[in-house]
Design a protein around this motif. Structure first.
Motif, short mmCIF file in Angstrom:
data_model
loop_
_atom_site.label_atom_id
_atom_site.label_comp_id
_atom_site.label_asym_id
_atom_site.label_seq_id
_atom_site.Cartn_x
_atom_site.Cartn_y
_atom_site.Cartn_z
N PRO A 16 0.81 -1.22 0.00
CA PRO A 16 0.00 0.00 0.00
C PRO A 16 0.84 1.27 0.00
O PRO A 16 0.49 2.26 -0.66
CB PRO A 16 -0.83 -0.13 1.28
CG PRO A 16 -0.93 -1.58 1.53
CD PRO A 16 0.41 -2.14 1.09
N LEU A 17 1.96 1.26 0.73
CA LEU A 17 2.83 2.42 0.75
C LEU A 17 3.45 2.67 -0.62
O LEU A 17 3.56 3.82 -1.07
CB LEU A 17 3.93 2.23 1.80
CG LEU A 17 4.89 3.41 2.00
CD1 LEU A 17 4.13 4.64 2.46
CD2 LEU A 17 5.97 3.04 3.02
N SER A 42 -7.76 12.80 0.13
CA SER A 42 -6.90 12.43 1.26
C SER A 42 -7.74 11.93 2.43
O SER A 42 -7.37 10.94 3.09
CB SER A 42 -6.04 13.61 1.69
OG SER A 42 -5.16 14.01 0.66
N VAL A 43 -8.85 12.59 2.71
CA VAL A 43 -9.72 12.17 3.81
C VAL A 43 -10.32 10.79 3.52
O VAL A 43 -10.30 9.90 4.37
CB VAL A 43 -10.83 13.21 4.04
CG1 VAL A 43 -11.87 12.67 5.03
CG2 VAL A 43 -10.24 14.50 4.57
N ILE A 44 -10.83 10.61 2.30
CA ILE A 44 -11.43 9.32 1.94
C ILE A 44 -10.39 8.20 2.00
O ILE A 44 -10.61 7.15 2.59
CB ILE A 44 -12.06 9.39 0.54
CG1 ILE A 44 -13.24 10.36 0.54
CG2 ILE A 44 -12.52 8.01 0.09
CD1 ILE A 44 -13.83 10.59 -0.84
N GLY A 45 -9.24 8.44 1.36
CA GLY A 45 -8.20 7.43 1.34
C GLY A 45 -7.62 7.15 2.71
O GLY A 45 -7.34 5.99 3.05
N GLY A 85 -10.23 5.34 4.86
CA GLY A 85 -10.41 4.01 4.29
C GLY A 85 -9.24 3.09 4.58
O GLY A 85 -9.42 1.91 4.87
N ALA A 86 -8.02 3.65 4.52
CA ALA A 86 -6.84 2.84 4.81
C ALA A 86 -6.80 2.40 6.27
O ALA A 86 -6.43 1.28 6.59
CB ALA A 86 -5.58 3.63 4.46
N VAL A 87 -7.19 3.30 7.16
CA VAL A 87 -7.21 2.95 8.59
C VAL A 87 -8.23 1.83 8.85
O VAL A 87 -7.98 0.90 9.63
CB VAL A 87 -7.56 4.18 9.44
CG1 VAL A 87 -7.80 3.79 10.89
CG2 VAL A 87 -6.43 5.20 9.36
N VAL A 122 -6.44 0.08 -2.86
CA VAL A 122 -7.26 1.13 -3.48
C VAL A 122 -7.24 2.40 -2.64
O VAL A 122 -7.08 3.51 -3.16
CB VAL A 122 -8.71 0.63 -3.68
CG1 VAL A 122 -9.61 1.77 -4.14
CG2 VAL A 122 -8.74 -0.51 -4.68
N CYS A 123 -7.40 2.25 -1.32
CA CYS A 123 -7.37 3.42 -0.43
C CYS A 123 -6.01 4.10 -0.46
O CYS A 123 -5.92 5.33 -0.38
CB CYS A 123 -7.73 3.00 0.99
SG CYS A 123 -9.45 2.50 1.21
N ALA A 124 -4.94 3.31 -0.58
CA ALA A 124 -3.60 3.89 -0.66
C ALA A 124 -3.45 4.73 -1.92
O ALA A 124 -2.86 5.82 -1.88
CB ALA A 124 -2.55 2.78 -0.62
N VAL A 125 -3.97 4.25 -3.03
CA VAL A 125 -3.90 5.01 -4.28
C VAL A 125 -4.70 6.31 -4.16
O VAL A 125 -4.25 7.37 -4.58
CB VAL A 125 -4.42 4.15 -5.45
CG1 VAL A 125 -4.57 5.01 -6.70
CG2 VAL A 125 -3.48 2.98 -5.71
#
Length: 253
Positions: free
Chosen positions: A16-17, A65-68, A71-73, A84-87
């Protein structure tokens, strides 16, 4: 190559990173191409101005940025959702930091001299993420041996000592060395032992009555700026485009 990728990216959960970094760099590059085309009036792209209000791309960047980020958390470090959240987060971060100077100055300084700060922040961010992908840990904990990692005292001492180097570098006006020093301790040590910038908090506090040290600091800063300002500006112009030229006083543009 496949074995290296599995061992260093997939197994530690760094995919993801890596995706976020790729999306970050690609979004920044595409954004700069589009803004350059808008600047010279070429191509189909135009500024978005609904109701006469110029919507800067930092706005959708914050939303992405907020959505990703959330979502990543929520998704953790594994799975398709995490990728997908990382992208999404990388795209949002690229849009936001591309207008970092605008946020800092609360003014549309995108094509001004102050706008170079956005390019500098983007390059520094990408470099730090690359260091993390390469295996560097914050404050140099990865430099500990297996025996030292078992002892909390060794870890704490390493954190405290290097954190002191980082703080000293900051107080000496060496922000870049301080930031990189959070991942590479040797860099923070260099910033801590060298002369402070003449306008830094350290110089105002400790060089006030040391005229020789203050003179050396001014001379070293001058030579450093003369040596590197040209290459740094050319590199920033290559990446982000040259800022608008301000006409000299008394001259008509």
């Amino acid at each position: 190559m496949g074995h290296w990728f599995d061992q260093n990216i997939l197994e530690p959960g760094k995919l993801p990173l890596l995706l976020a970094l790729a999306a970050f760099v690609l979004t920044f590059a595409i954004t700069r191409v589009i803004t350059r085309m808008i600047r010279v009036g070429k191509g189909p792209f135009r500024n978005i101005t609904p109701g006469g209000v110029h919507v800067h791309h930092v706005v959708p960047g914050v939303v992405l940025s907020v959505i990703g980020g959330f979502g990543a958390v929520a998704s953790g470090r594994q799975g398709v959702t995490a990728g997908v959240c990382a992208v999404i987060f990388g795209m949002g971060a690229g849009l936001v930091l591309d207008e970092f100077a605008l946020i800092l100055h609360l003014d549309d300084v995108y094509w001004t001299e102050e706008g170079r700060q956005s390019v500098e922040v983007v390059v520094l961010t990408a470099a730090l993420v690359l260091l993390v992908l390469a295996g560097f840990s914050p404050l140099g904990v990865n430099e500990l041996s297996s025996d030292q990692q078992q002892g909390r005292l060794g870890v704490v001492l390493t954190l405290v000592v290097n954190f002191c180097f980082v703080l000293i570098s900051l107080f000496k006006g060496k922000a870049r060395l301080a930031v990189v020093g959070t991942l590479v301790p040797f860099v923070a040590l260099i910033g801590a032992i060298r002369l402070a910038r003449p306008t830094s908090m350290w110089a105002r506090r400790f060089y006030r009555n040391r005229h020789r040290a203050r003179a050396r600091a001014v001379l070293r800063a001058y030579h450093h700026d003369v040596r590197w300002v040209g290459p740094r500006r050319r590199f920033q112009d290559l990446i982000g485009g040259a800022p608008d030229r301000v006409p000299a006083p008394g001259r008509k543009s």
